[in-house]
Design a protein around this motif. Structure first.
Motif, PDB file in Angstrom:
ATOM      1  N   ASP A  60       0.839  -1.189   0.000  1.00 39.46           N
ATOM      2  CA  ASP A  60       0.000   0.000   0.000  1.00 39.46           C
ATOM      3  C   ASP A  60       0.882   1.249   0.000  1.00 39.46           C
ATOM      4  N   ARG A  61       0.277   2.414   0.118  1.00 39.40           N
ATOM      5  CA  ARG A  61       1.026   3.666   0.028  1.00 39.40           C
ATOM      6  C   ARG A  61       2.092   3.798   1.104  1.00 39.40           C
ATOM      7  N   ARG A  62       1.873   3.139   2.259  1.00 42.70           N
ATOM      8  CA  ARG A  62       2.811   3.241   3.377  1.00 42.70           C
ATOM      9  C   ARG A  62       3.752   2.048   3.457  1.00 42.70           C
ATOM     10  N   PHE A  99       0.847   0.780  -4.518  1.00 47.02           N
ATOM     11  CA  PHE A  99      -0.347   1.307  -5.167  1.00 47.02           C
ATOM     12  C   PHE A  99      -1.119   2.139  -4.163  1.00 47.02           C
ATOM     13  N   ASP A 100      -1.841   3.137  -4.660  1.00 49.96           N
ATOM     14  CA  ASP A 100      -2.616   4.008  -3.777  1.00 49.96           C
ATOM     15  C   ASP A 100      -3.700   3.247  -3.030  1.00 49.96           C
ATOM     16  N   ASP A 101      -4.298   2.258  -3.700  1.00 49.01           N
ATOM     17  CA  ASP A 101      -5.328   1.455  -3.064  1.00 49.01           C
ATOM     18  C   ASP A 101      -5.479   0.152  -3.843  1.00 49.01           C
ATOM     19  N   ASP A 102      -6.342  -0.732  -3.358  1.00 51.99           N
ATOM     20  CA  ASP A 102      -6.525  -2.039  -3.991  1.00 51.99           C
ATOM     21  C   ASP A 102      -7.056  -1.906  -5.414  1.00 51.99           C
ATOM     22  N   ILE A 146       5.653   0.708   6.833  1.00 47.08           N
ATOM     23  CA  ILE A 146       6.682  -0.333   6.834  1.00 47.08           C
ATOM     24  C   ILE A 146       7.661  -0.052   5.704  1.00 47.08           C
ATOM     25  N   ASP A 147       8.950  -0.160   6.008  1.00 52.39           N
ATOM     26  CA  ASP A 147       9.948   0.072   4.954  1.00 52.39           C
ATOM     27  C   ASP A 147      11.118  -0.910   5.022  1.00 52.39           C
TER      28      ASP A 147
END
Length: 272
Positions: A60-62, A99-102, A146-147
């Motif tokens: 996801d974005r994060r 991706f910005d969203d699913d 998470i990175d």
């Protein structure tokens, strides 16, 4: 004209670490149909090729992994079929893509697969249960950034010694890689324990830190058991991971403190 001999099928190929739609390999349907006397312009049937993708993930974005089970429909009137190994490699190239969203992930698949098939392809997502019913609390919808995706990071693990609990925590986001072939290994993991309350965000970050780690299934579970034991000091602990099938086999390593009864459950979960 592309043929199966021109594809990656049957060849040693490194698994992709970055998104790459060029991995998709189209094979024209015309040649095989001509061999059995079928006219592309007047097919005597209708139909589609329905694919079920059980090992599908992205970020996801994060940077937190997302998973889905996808149903893909390729119309039989499309000029090309999609070669299977290239399809698998393409899906795995999404693993590290944000991706910005699913819906953005689904639309990207629709565009890429339709381009390969030469006609409109449908993609539907079904999100599997993150923890099976009655098996505790899922960590996977926690709002964390998470990175880190390898190596495993036990420093994320901590527990509150002032709050002693008995509970089960689960995640469907465990992924590691085979140390021999480099193929991705996917699992849902269940952690049951009694002792100081484990920090949820830290545990999720720890489990996701296996994402690019290369180790056998059994060794991953033993590492998880050992590092939770060392960092969180539970009085007793059990860890079970249910890995998806490969070659018709699924494996479900279980490790527990002495005296804990082995799990009675033997049925497969949705992704198995």
């Amino acid at each position: 004209m592309n043929t199966p001999q021109d594809s990656s099928l049957g060849r040693e190929v490194a698994y992709p670490s970055q998104y790459d739609p060029a991995l998709l390999f189209p094979i024209p349907r015309r040649g095989a149909r001509e061999q059995i006397g079928l006219d592309e312009a007047a097919l005597p049937f209708v139909g589609h090729d329905r694919w079920q993708a059980y090992e599908l993930s992205w970020l996801d974005r994060r940077g937190k992994p997302r998973i889905a089970v996808a149903t893909i429909g390729v119309p039989c009137t499309s000029p090309n079929l999609i070669e299977s190994k290239s399809f698998k490699l393409y899906l795995n190239s999404l693993n590290s893509t944000r991706f910005d969203d699913d819906e953005a992930a689904r639309q990207r698949m629709v565009i890429d697969l339709s381009a390969c098939a030469g006609a409109g392809v449908t993609v539907q997502f079904g999100v599997p249960p993150l923890v099976e019913e009655g098996e505790g609390e899922s960590l996977d919808e926690r709002d964390v950034a998470i990175d880190r995706y390898g190596p495993p990071a036990p420093e994320y693990l901590s527990a509150d010694a002032d709050a002693v609990v008995t509970e089960t925590l689960g995640s469907a986001l465990l992924k590691s890689n085979c140390p021999v072939t480099g193929q991705p290994d996917w699992a849902s993991v269940s952690i049951r324990y009694h002792g100081p309350k484990i920090d949820r965000d830290g545990l999720l970050r720890y489990l996701v830190s296996y994402r690019e780690h290369a180790e056998f299934h059994e060794q991953c579970v033993e590492r998880i058991f050992s590092e939770i034991s060392q960092r969180c000091r539970p009085e007793w602990l059990e860890v079970e991971a249910r890995y998806t099938r490969r070659g018709g086999l699924d494996i479900n390593p279980w490790r527990a403190s002495p005296g804990i009864a082995q799990p009675a459950r033997t049925v497969r979960d949705l992704r198995q």
